[in-house]
Design a protein around this motif. Structure first.
Motif, PDB file in Angstrom:
ATOM      1  N   ALA A  80      -8.694  12.728   6.035  1.00 53.00           N
ATOM      2  CA  ALA A  80      -9.631  13.540   6.821  1.00 53.00           C
ATOM      3  C   ALA A  80     -10.168  14.699   5.986  1.00 53.00           C
ATOM      4  O   ALA A  80     -11.366  15.005   6.015  1.00 53.00           O
ATOM      5  N   HIS A  81      -9.289  15.355   5.248  1.00 52.03           N
ATOM      6  CA  HIS A  81      -9.710  16.461   4.382  1.00 52.03           C
ATOM      7  C   HIS A  81     -10.672  15.951   3.310  1.00 52.03           C
ATOM      8  O   HIS A  81     -11.697  16.595   3.012  1.00 52.03           O
ATOM      9  N   ALA A  82     -10.374  14.772   2.753  1.00 56.11           N
ATOM     10  CA  ALA A  82     -11.239  14.197   1.722  1.00 56.11           C
ATOM     11  C   ALA A  82     -12.619  13.863   2.273  1.00 56.11           C
ATOM     12  O   ALA A  82     -13.624  14.000   1.568  1.00 56.11           O
ATOM     13  N   VAL A  83     -12.681  13.424   3.539  1.00 53.39           N
ATOM     14  CA  VAL A  83     -13.976  13.153   4.170  1.00 53.39           C
ATOM     15  C   VAL A  83     -14.816  14.423   4.202  1.00 53.39           C
ATOM     16  O   VAL A  83     -16.021  14.402   3.924  1.00 53.39           O
ATOM     17  N   LEU A  84     -14.188  15.535   4.536  1.00 53.09           N
ATOM     18  CA  LEU A  84     -14.922  16.805   4.645  1.00 53.09           C
ATOM     19  C   LEU A  84     -15.329  17.346   3.277  1.00 53.09           C
ATOM     20  O   LEU A  84     -16.470  17.766   3.080  1.00 53.09           O
ATOM     21  N   THR A  85     -14.408  17.346   2.337  1.00 52.97           N
ATOM     22  CA  THR A  85     -14.756  17.864   1.010  1.00 52.97           C
ATOM     23  C   THR A  85     -15.767  16.946   0.325  1.00 52.97           C
ATOM     24  O   THR A  85     -16.651  17.414  -0.401  1.00 52.97           O
ATOM     25  N   GLY A  86     -15.652  15.646   0.580  1.00 53.05           N
ATOM     26  CA  GLY A  86     -16.630  14.714   0.035  1.00 53.05           C
ATOM     27  C   GLY A  86     -18.000  14.865   0.670  1.00 53.05           C
ATOM     28  O   GLY A  86     -19.007  14.426   0.106  1.00 53.05           O
TER      29      GLY A  86
END
Length: 293
Positions: free
Chosen positions: A207-213
């Protein structure tokens, strides 16, 4: 930590006394052009020793001492939030229960009305039908929603968006899909924006990677100064902060030229009173400015 008296302290007549918040403010009030944002899972209920009636004085004193410009809350119910607003002089708010009206928990946003003016707001549900009240999907353990507000800073004339979310606690797919909806909402905000909340997963999650990406930065990593260790934010009612997953985040994105968002400070507020934690989460705070100094 910060224990001034025993939890069982009483007045001379034998009546239980309200717990007293110990320690000093983490940031304290800020002056323009600085904006302080706090995200805080208030915990809607709890056993007798953790009831809202017991914890309300601690939450009140903690938030009043910090006086955040914007306060993003999770799990708060209508009456609970009404009482919190009564405790915070000069704050306005936007609220909608996740089942509609005043029903169930919410992702309410409160703000210092002397500093900010709301321009627009909306709510969406983290599902295949984001505009459908009470909708859910992806095996989510419960209904999840997001609330956003566009603010104008009366002191600086700058405007920015704040979105507040509570991702699911059971389904990793629901968290990942919910994060994608959050990302899409944030992309529609053309200027500077902040996404805060209880994400129920650590910064090494998908989920964090989705946002930072998707162009967002974690305020913890972006901050010029971090005032506390990277403590786990789900404290499980334990009064001593400890290492663990930071599941409550503040994510930021800058606007175009002259609307850059700069994070100056971040921290996890682990104040307690008489051995009691104000909630089963520690609040997370960040101070930022918009535009170059």
């Amino acid at each position: 930590m910060n224990v001034l008296r025993t939890a069982a302290s009483q007045d001379p007549a034998g009546a239980p006394q309200s717990p007293v918040l110990g320690g000093a403010p983490l940031f304290g009030p800020v002056e323009p052009p600085y904006v302080q944002l706090m995200t805080y899972n208030l915990k809607s209920s709890g056993a007798a020793e953790h009831s809202w009636w017991t914890r309300r004085p601690l939450v009140k004193d903690l938030v009043r001492a910090e006086r955040p410009t914007v306060l993003c809350t999770q799990e708060g119910r209508f009456r609970q939030l009404m009482e919190l607003r009564e405790d915070l002089d000069g704050y306005d708010w936007v609220h909608l229960g996740r089942l509609g009206g005043s029903r169930s928990e919410s992702t309410a946003i409160l703000w210092d009305a002397s500093r900010l003016a709301p321009l627009d707001y909306d709510h969406i549900w983290l599902s295949r039908h984001p505009d459908r009240i009470g909708s859910r999907a992806w095996r989510s353990g419960t209904v999840r929603m997001l609330t956003w507000v566009r603010f104008e800073d009366k002191a600086t004339g700058k405007d920015f968006h704040v979105a507040n979310v509570h991702l699911d606690h059971r389904s990793e797919k629901a968290r990942r899909k919910g994060a994608a909806l959050c990302r899409d909402v944030m992309r529609r905000f053309h200027g500077p924006a902040v996404l805060a909340g209880d994400f129920n997963c650590a910064p090494d999650s998908r989920a964090h990677a989705v946002l930072t990406g998707g162009g967002l930065a974690d305020a913890w990593a972006a901050a010029t100064e971090r005032l506390t260790p990277d403590w786990g934010t789900f404290n499980r009612w334990r009064p001593d902060p400890a290492a663990g997953p930071r599941i409550d985040w503040i994510m930021v994105k800058s606007g175009p030229r002259r609307q850059e968002l700069t994070v100056h400070k971040a921290g996890v507020n682990a104040r307690t009173g008489d051995g009691l934690t104000p909630s089963d989460h520690w609040p997370v705070q960040a101070v930022f400015t918009i535009g170059r100094s």
